[in-house]
Design a protein around this motif. Structure first.
Motif, mmCIF file in Angstrom:
data_model
loop_
_atom_site.group_PDB
_atom_site.id
_atom_site.type_symbol
_atom_site.label_atom_id
_atom_site.label_comp_id
_atom_site.label_asym_id
_atom_site.label_seq_id
_atom_site.Cartn_x
_atom_site.Cartn_y
_atom_site.Cartn_z
ATOM 1 N N ILE A 174 0.872 -1.188 0.000
ATOM 2 C CA ILE A 174 0.000 0.000 0.000
ATOM 3 C C ILE A 174 0.903 1.229 0.000
ATOM 4 O O ILE A 174 1.755 1.375 0.888
ATOM 5 C CB ILE A 174 -0.921 -0.003 1.243
ATOM 6 C CG1 ILE A 174 -1.753 -1.290 1.261
ATOM 7 C CG2 ILE A 174 -1.818 1.232 1.253
ATOM 8 C CD1 ILE A 174 -2.630 -1.450 2.498
ATOM 9 N N VAL A 175 0.760 2.081 -0.988
ATOM 10 C CA VAL A 175 1.737 3.172 -1.162
ATOM 11 C C VAL A 175 1.074 4.549 -1.265
ATOM 12 O O VAL A 175 -0.109 4.649 -1.603
ATOM 13 C CB VAL A 175 2.653 2.910 -2.397
ATOM 14 C CG1 VAL A 175 3.490 1.658 -2.170
ATOM 15 C CG2 VAL A 175 1.872 2.800 -3.683
ATOM 16 N N TRP A 177 1.100 8.970 -2.331
ATOM 17 C CA TRP A 177 1.029 9.711 -3.589
ATOM 18 C C TRP A 177 2.248 10.572 -3.885
ATOM 19 O O TRP A 177 2.322 11.183 -4.935
ATOM 20 C CB TRP A 177 -0.227 10.599 -3.603
ATOM 21 C CG TRP A 177 -0.440 11.383 -2.320
ATOM 22 C CD1 TRP A 177 -1.364 11.096 -1.352
ATOM 23 C CD2 TRP A 177 0.263 12.537 -1.869
ATOM 24 N NE1 TRP A 177 -1.267 11.996 -0.318
ATOM 25 C CE2 TRP A 177 -0.278 12.894 -0.613
ATOM 26 C CE3 TRP A 177 1.308 13.315 -2.397
ATOM 27 C CZ2 TRP A 177 0.185 13.991 0.126
ATOM 28 C CZ3 TRP A 177 1.769 14.399 -1.650
ATOM 29 C CH2 TRP A 177 1.205 14.717 -0.428
ATOM 30 N N LYS A 201 -1.671 -1.625 -4.037
ATOM 31 C CA LYS A 201 -2.773 -0.655 -3.947
ATOM 32 C C LYS A 201 -2.145 0.742 -3.937
ATOM 33 O O LYS A 201 -1.620 1.199 -2.928
ATOM 34 C CB LYS A 201 -3.558 -0.910 -2.654
ATOM 35 C CG LYS A 201 -5.029 -0.540 -2.682
ATOM 36 C CD LYS A 201 -5.354 0.923 -2.849
ATOM 37 C CE LYS A 201 -5.119 1.779 -1.633
ATOM 38 N NZ LYS A 201 -5.266 3.229 -1.935
ATOM 39 N N ALA A 203 -2.053 4.976 -4.151
ATOM 40 C CA ALA A 203 -2.887 6.007 -3.505
ATOM 41 C C ALA A 203 -4.004 6.413 -4.465
ATOM 42 O O ALA A 203 -3.794 6.474 -5.679
ATOM 43 C CB ALA A 203 -2.034 7.216 -3.149
ATOM 44 N N HIS A 235 -9.726 3.557 2.717
ATOM 45 C CA HIS A 235 -10.601 2.950 3.724
ATOM 46 C C HIS A 235 -11.384 1.764 3.157
ATOM 47 O O HIS A 235 -11.988 1.016 3.909
ATOM 48 C CB HIS A 235 -11.541 4.000 4.324
ATOM 49 C CG HIS A 235 -12.486 4.599 3.320
ATOM 50 N ND1 HIS A 235 -12.111 5.619 2.489
ATOM 51 C CD2 HIS A 235 -13.756 4.288 2.995
ATOM 52 C CE1 HIS A 235 -13.137 5.927 1.697
ATOM 53 N NE2 HIS A 235 -14.139 5.134 1.978
ATOM 54 N N GLY A 238 -7.727 -0.373 0.519
ATOM 55 C CA GLY A 238 -6.548 -0.445 1.401
ATOM 56 C C GLY A 238 -6.849 -1.252 2.651
ATOM 57 O O GLY A 238 -6.104 -2.166 3.028
ATOM 58 N N ILE A 262 -2.908 0.067 9.945
ATOM 59 C CA ILE A 262 -2.430 -1.096 9.177
ATOM 60 C C ILE A 262 -1.786 -2.113 10.124
ATOM 61 O O ILE A 262 -2.034 -3.312 10.025
ATOM 62 C CB ILE A 262 -1.375 -0.643 8.134
ATOM 63 C CG1 ILE A 262 -1.937 0.440 7.216
ATOM 64 C CG2 ILE A 262 -0.750 -1.832 7.397
ATOM 65 C CD1 ILE A 262 -2.468 0.014 5.912
ATOM 66 N N GLU A 276 6.768 2.261 6.535
ATOM 67 C CA GLU A 276 7.620 3.438 6.274
ATOM 68 C C GLU A 276 6.722 4.644 6.452
ATOM 69 O O GLU A 276 5.828 4.876 5.628
ATOM 70 C CB GLU A 276 8.155 3.397 4.838
ATOM 71 C CG GLU A 276 9.091 2.248 4.551
ATOM 72 C CD GLU A 276 10.427 2.373 5.244
ATOM 73 O OE1 GLU A 276 10.729 3.444 5.809
ATOM 74 O OE2 GLU A 276 11.176 1.390 5.239
ATOM 75 N N LEU A 435 12.920 9.712 11.200
ATOM 76 C CA LEU A 435 13.202 9.171 9.863
ATOM 77 C C LEU A 435 14.593 9.565 9.382
ATOM 78 O O LEU A 435 15.374 8.735 8.961
ATOM 79 C CB LEU A 435 12.133 9.639 8.871
ATOM 80 C CG LEU A 435 12.176 8.948 7.507
ATOM 81 C CD1 LEU A 435 12.057 7.440 7.642
ATOM 82 C CD2 LEU A 435 11.084 9.484 6.587
HETATM 83 P P1 NAD Z 1 -1.800 8.050 3.750
HETATM 84 O O1 NAD Z 1 -1.346 7.331 4.972
HETATM 85 O O2 NAD Z 1 -3.007 8.878 3.834
HETATM 86 O O3 NAD Z 1 -2.073 7.008 2.566
HETATM 87 C C1 NAD Z 1 -1.108 6.088 2.148
HETATM 88 C C2 NAD Z 1 -1.805 4.896 1.516
HETATM 89 O O4 NAD Z 1 -2.603 4.260 2.492
HETATM 90 C C3 NAD Z 1 -2.744 5.250 0.355
HETATM 91 O O5 NAD Z 1 -2.648 4.263 -0.625
HETATM 92 C C4 NAD Z 1 -4.099 5.219 1.009
HETATM 93 O O6 NAD Z 1 -5.147 4.919 0.109
HETATM 94 C C5 NAD Z 1 -3.919 4.090 2.009
HETATM 95 N N1 NAD Z 1 -4.853 4.119 3.137
HETATM 96 C C6 NAD Z 1 -5.466 5.187 3.699
HETATM 97 N N2 NAD Z 1 -6.265 4.801 4.704
HETATM 98 C C7 NAD Z 1 -6.146 3.461 4.804
HETATM 99 C C8 NAD Z 1 -6.713 2.481 5.667
HETATM 100 N N3 NAD Z 1 -7.575 2.791 6.631
HETATM 101 N N4 NAD Z 1 -6.345 1.194 5.495
HETATM 102 C C9 NAD Z 1 -5.469 0.844 4.536
HETATM 103 N N5 NAD Z 1 -4.918 1.720 3.672
HETATM 104 C C10 NAD Z 1 -5.250 3.015 3.806
HETATM 105 O O7 NAD Z 1 -0.517 8.850 3.280
HETATM 106 P P2 NAD Z 1 -0.408 9.869 2.054
HETATM 107 O O8 NAD Z 1 -1.099 11.125 2.457
HETATM 108 O O9 NAD Z 1 -0.803 9.189 0.793
HETATM 109 O O10 NAD Z 1 1.169 10.085 1.964
HETATM 110 C C11 NAD Z 1 1.840 10.965 2.764
HETATM 111 C C12 NAD Z 1 2.486 10.261 3.940
HETATM 112 O O11 NAD Z 1 3.371 9.228 3.479
HETATM 113 C C13 NAD Z 1 3.344 11.184 4.759
HETATM 114 O O12 NAD Z 1 3.086 10.991 6.124
HETATM 115 C C14 NAD Z 1 4.770 10.759 4.423
HETATM 116 O O13 NAD Z 1 5.709 11.045 5.384
HETATM 117 C C15 NAD Z 1 4.605 9.312 4.196
HETATM 118 N N6 NAD Z 1 5.718 8.786 3.392
HETATM 119 C C16 NAD Z 1 6.683 8.045 4.015
HETATM 120 C C17 NAD Z 1 7.772 7.547 3.313
HETATM 121 C C18 NAD Z 1 8.812 6.698 3.988
HETATM 122 O O14 NAD Z 1 9.500 5.958 3.301
HETATM 123 N N7 NAD Z 1 8.974 6.734 5.296
HETATM 124 C C19 NAD Z 1 7.887 7.816 1.943
HETATM 125 C C20 NAD Z 1 6.893 8.593 1.334
HETATM 126 C C21 NAD Z 1 5.817 9.059 2.081
#
Ligand code: NAD
Length: 503
Positions: A174-175, A177, A201, A203, A235, A238, A262, A276, A435
């Motif tokens: 799950i990644v 955007w 899956k 974003a 939601h 994912g 998760i 991550e 991080l």
């Molecule tokens: P997000 O957590 O909102 O979403 C990430 C993914 O999780 C999306 O695919 C989303 O659809 C899915 N998701 C959302 N709710 C879920 C649920 N209840 N169950 C399962 N999956 C679900 O994050 P974002 O806004 O897309 O990305 C930004 C975040 O990602 C920031 O906090 C950033 O720091 C983090 N990030 C971390 C790294 C790293 O390697 N540490 C790299 C890039 C981004």
């Protein structure tokens, strides 16, 4: 199926990208093109102008179920029969195919995420290609150990013991955007090298490059079901993936908040998980730093990809004697970076990914100011329908200010003074995250004193935001669990089995 008005005709993209955008988008499940059974779709936006450019299937539980079944079938069937050298060759073919499709993939990233076409070409495509090639090499270098049994019972019995590495199984990836293609590749490449199968899956904001990647993976000859791509909301799709009893590991990159959801879902089934997550990384500038690097630190450390980088150096800690000079340079960089669409490589600040993200960043700035911080540059949207936020410099924020504590994921630097090394370390570690961090100094002792004391998964010295497929990457504390990149990444997609033989 629901249709949307597409405004992609105005995008400055190649004919091949235009054709892809205009197609009715399908997911890849079990090697086939699949729509969502419900017929529902998710609109995809052009962040630079605000209009929709495509609609993708809103997959849910039914599609996740089908994808997990397909991945299981592949894992137990054709995929497991391939030799490590076959996996390596397929991965190398995949790298070539990503390279050959580089123009389309880069243009999709810029059209969908908003990022600079230069970043899309060099990082999303270029670094992804290298990442796949690097991981391809590990497929043929997986080995266990042999060892002596220390308490042989009864005494005198001879045993031969060894470990064997086996693929963990079906992986749910799950990644987020911010770097849609790279984030997918960071999971897919090591998982395939280890012999796993995958349900990806992406974003909901940025599904396009993942859909194209799914097609490319099929075209290069991976057996059907080895990589499945299901688009959908977090939601729904994912959550269905993370809690699915049919997966063996969930690999997640995203926010700390969702990472906790998760992790809880995974523990319910004892599914292995790697997270991550977010960050609030300090860039620590000592008085003996090379002053010529201050501008680079601002541009690369903070404003790169509009600050939508998990390692963004959003807390800039500056030794008191150089604070005014650093603040002046940051303000001048913020005020001179050119703002505009990512399709013009001369533009250095591009739109944020979505209206929602733009509102979130502006809302955080407003709150931070209400709590006493001052905007020294930027702090506002531009006059555009696109989702832009001007590069922002915040000064005078107290340690408890929301702009110092919360991950912003936007082009916002909070500058704070420090006295000496102890104060720098204390402030750098005054966060729930861990991080990354950077130290800027010409004194090697200072650099290592700081590097040893800071709680961060990656520490950069006189640079920030440099990653490599061979360098483990991941977070301390609430920035995550596990490491990507390097041999560790492949290890994370394997189980260790001990085999003990009585002779
Ligand atoms: P997000 O957590 O909102 O979403 C990430 C993914 O999780 C999306 O695919 C989303 O659809 C899915 N998701 C959302 N709710 C879920 C649920 N209840 N169950 C399962 N999956 C679900 O994050 P974002 O806004 O897309 O990305 C930004 C975040 O990602 C920031 O906090 C950033 O720091 C983090 N990030 C971390 C790294 C790293 O390697 N540490 C790299 C890039 C981004």
């Amino acid at each position: 199926m629901t249709t949307h008005v597409h405004a992609s005709a105005e995008l400055p993209v190649s004919e091949a990208t235009r054709t892809f955008l205009a197609a009715e988008h399908t997911m890849t499940i079990g090697g086939r093109d699949v729509f969502a059974a419900s017929g529902a779709t998710i609109p995809v936006f052009d962040p630079a102008a605000g209009g929709t450019i495509a609609a993708v299937p809103a997959g849910g539980k039914a599609e996740i179920d089908a994808a997990v079944r397909a991945a299981r079938k592949a894992l137990e069937g054709s995929w497991s029969k391939l030799r490590p050298a076959d996996r390596e060759r397929l991965l190398l073919k995949l790298a070539d195919a990503i390279e050959a499709n580089g123009t389309v993939l880069a243009e999709l990233e810029t059209a969908n995420n908003g990022q600079s076409i230069g970043i899309a070409r060099a990082i999303e495509v270029g670094a992804s290609v290298e990442h796949v090639r690097y991981m391809a090499g590990w497929a043929t270098k997986i080995y266990g150990q042999t060892f002596d049994v220390s308490i042989a019972v009864p005494p005198g019995t001879r045993y031969r013991a060894m470990t064997r590495k086996e693929p963990v199984g079906v992986v749910g990836a799950i990644v987020p955007w911010n770097f849609p293609l790279s984030m997918a590749i960071w999971k897919i490449a090591p998982a395939l090298a280890a012999g796993c199968t995958i349900v990806l899956k992406p974003a909901e904001e940025t599904p396009l490059s993942a859909l194209r990647l799914g097609q490319i993976i099929r075209d290069v000859g991976f057996p059907e079901g080895v990589v499945n791509v299901v688009t959908g909301y977090g939601h729904e799709a994912g959550a269905a993936l993370a809690s699915h009893p049919g997966i063996d590991k969930v690999a997640f990159t995203g926010s700390t908040e969702v990472g906790k959801i998760i992790g809880r879902a995974a523990v319910e089934n004892m599914t292995r998980f790697a997270l991550e997550l977010g960050g609030k990384s300090p860039m620590v500038m000592f008085d003996d730093m090379n002053p010529d690097l201050i501008g680079t630190a601002a541009a690369i450390g903070v404003y790169f990809n509009q600050g939508q980088v998990c390692t963004c150096g959003s807390r800039v800690l500056v030794q008191k004697s150089i604070y005014d000079k650093v603040a002046e340079t940051f303000v001048s960089v913020a005020n001179t970076l050119k703002i505009g669409s990512g399709f013009d490589p001369a533009n250095q600040i591009n739109p944020l990914v979505s209206k929602k993200q733009q509102s979130r960043v502006l809302g955080l700035i407003e709150k931070g100011v209400a709590e006493g911080a001052r905007v020294a540059a930027g702090g506002a949207a531009t006059d555009s329908n696109g989702f832009f936020v001007k590069p922002t410099v915040i000064v005078g924020a107290k340690p408890e200010n929301i702009l110092v504590r919360e991950e912003i994921f936007g082009p916002v630097a909070a500058l704070m003074p420090f006295d000496d090394m102890d104060d720098a370390i204390r402030q750098a570690n005054d966060t729930v995250y861990g991080l990354s961090a950077s130290i800027w100094s010409r004194d090697i002792n200072r650099c290592f004193t700081f590097a040893d004391a800071v709680k961060a998964g990656t520490v950069w010295v006189n640079m920030h935001n440099v990653l490599d497929p061979n360098m483990p990457f991941g977070g301390f504390r609430q920035s995550g669990i596990g490491r990507e990149h390097g041999a560790t990444a492949v290890e994370n997609y394997m189980e260790t089995k001990s085999i003990c033989v009585a002779l």
